[in-house]
Design a protein around this motif. Sequence first.
Motif, PDB file in Angstrom:
ATOM      1  N   ARG A 268       0.855  -1.191   0.000  1.00  0.00           N
ATOM      2  CA  ARG A 268       0.000   0.000   0.000  1.00  0.00           C
ATOM      3  C   ARG A 268       0.886   1.234   0.000  1.00  0.00           C
ATOM      4  N   LEU A 269       0.872   1.974  -1.109  1.00  0.00           N
ATOM      5  CA  LEU A 269       1.904   2.977  -1.352  1.00  0.00           C
ATOM      6  C   LEU A 269       1.415   4.418  -1.308  1.00  0.00           C
TER       7      LEU A 269
ATOM      8  N   LYS B 160       1.250   6.439  -7.461  1.00  0.00           N
ATOM      9  CA  LYS B 160       2.350   5.840  -6.697  1.00  0.00           C
ATOM     10  C   LYS B 160       2.519   4.353  -7.038  1.00  0.00           C
TER      11      LYS B 160
ATOM     12  N   ALA C 140       4.153   4.267 -10.332  1.00  0.00           N
ATOM     13  CA  ALA C 140       5.542   4.726 -10.199  1.00  0.00           C
ATOM     14  C   ALA C 140       6.428   3.568  -9.725  1.00  0.00           C
ATOM     15  N   MET C 141       5.932   2.814  -8.746  1.00  0.00           N
ATOM     16  CA  MET C 141       6.720   1.672  -8.256  1.00  0.00           C
ATOM     17  C   MET C 141       6.888   0.619  -9.341  1.00  0.00           C
TER      18      MET C 141
END
Lengths: 298, 298
Positions: free
Chosen positions: A162-163, A169, A172-173
Amino acid sequence: MPQRTYAVIGLGAIGLGMAQSLLRAGLKTIGCNRGPRPLETFAANGGQTTHNPAEAAARADVLFLAVVNAAQAEDVLFGQGGAARAMQAGDLVVNCVTVKPAFAVDMERRLAELGLLYLDAPVSGGPAQSAAGKLSIMASGSPEAFARAETGLKAVAAVVHRLGDEAGKGSAMKVVNQLLAGTHIAAAAEAMALGLRMGLDAGDVYKVITSAAANSWMFETRMKHVVSGDYTPLSAVDIFVKDLGIVSETTREQAMPAPLAAAALQQFVAAQARGLGREADAAVIKTFPGIELPRKKD
Amino acid sequence: MPQRTYAVIGLGAIGLGMAQSLLRAGLKTIGCNRGPRPLETFAANGGQTTHNPAEAAARADVLFLAVVNAAQAEDVLFGQGGAARAMQAGDLVVNCVTVKPAFAVDMERRLAELGLLYLDAPVSGGPAQSAAGKLSIMASGSPEAFARAETGLKAVAAVVHRLGDEAGKGSAMKVVNQLLAGTHIAAAAEAMALGLRMGLDAGDVYKVITSAAANSWMFETRMKHVVSGDYTPLSAVDIFVKDLGIVSETTREQAMPAPLAAAALQQFVAAQARGLGREADAAVIKTFPGIELPRKKD
């Protein structure tokens, strides 16, 4: 709590396993795909099926998107697929497609205008992990989106990272992940090719490197193809032309140099140019001149 | 079998541990170094010491070379050090220095002219593995060289990969290893930098990537420095300027393209140009503009 209905659009290498995992968890699940073959498989598993994204969307409370790329995701939701307008306020789209972070941010905004929730949820893992309900998911989105996604995510994933509270996000990861994955495969091929050129045995290189500090997960899994001479694709060259292309666009938009990823992309493009796009990504080693690769044993 | 005498020339990060391991195995061992500090340490361990390579060589039957680079190896054996001429016919030189394969081939030939045996034996592993006698050695050389090296190798290494009957193969494998090691560090820094640029948390990136298919041993060990903001060197930027330089020269001599390793070398050179040569190799991430790196906690 009401029994919710799930749909998975795109029953490919990842999507079919996701649909099967949702079904296995006892959830009412509709599989949607353009071509007929995976629909037959999923129907044989006991799942409901349709060719029509809007129909799947109209019946689903939670829609997993597992199509090939951003263009297809756009088309399914807002184009000919018409899925977004078929959903009801409060419903959720879980986007598992690898896309640019900016695209995920935009999707969240456009769906919110229709009263829909969005979870930015690209995955890591292949067909085997997907079939087993053991994907790894890099997710970001509003607390409401996470809450509505929870039951479905539990069915398809072993781990959910959970980012953050907004879309972007997670993607992005995934871009960071694909930068490394693609670069490691290209580096593995480069190292193995040099070893062969210097007269080393492919099996020796595999054995020494996988037991050393120079190892990577990609070297370990991909160079098996080279040692055995078997380039049957699990993940193909074409995938990394696409994903390193996303890395390239993202780094440019972020004004961030990424020289290794740029070099890796060119290696996959060179492989594609030689007609190797549908072979296993390890076939990028076939672009190196002057080496004799191990051949497949009969 | 006669009790043989061992010498280690170059008591640095790897050599001191090797000398200590030989001593611990009950072998008569002479340590030789230019600077006095490691000699004091080794003397305190009960080892014999000298500043003079020729003296160490004259007394030793088996000479381990653990100096910094090929130029030092040349100087110790054939230049001012005068070690080769001080040895007796049938004695063995075990060269653990990272050198070009062609250099190793040449050394074997020149020592053979003096009646001396040569083992091409670069190592993998750091100071901790060396101190514990658990190095990994990539070795090639004549059966006679292996036979004479056996007792000493057992004392210093956990694994000896036997890669062929002539010098060059061991060094070739080390070049392959360093190509990957350096490229993986530069890729790890590039990926982490991009993640930070996109607003991801360094700890999140570390956690997600080390549990995913994009992981490498180098990402796992090197990005710890970035997350903690501590660049105390275990292996320094300068080492990879040197070793990727050897990769670069070798690929050119082999007429083999290596675009990723070439890009990685430039990143380490850029770090060196910024005065980061003596920091941990992970400090290559400090060359990326426009990001805020985690700071070391007091």
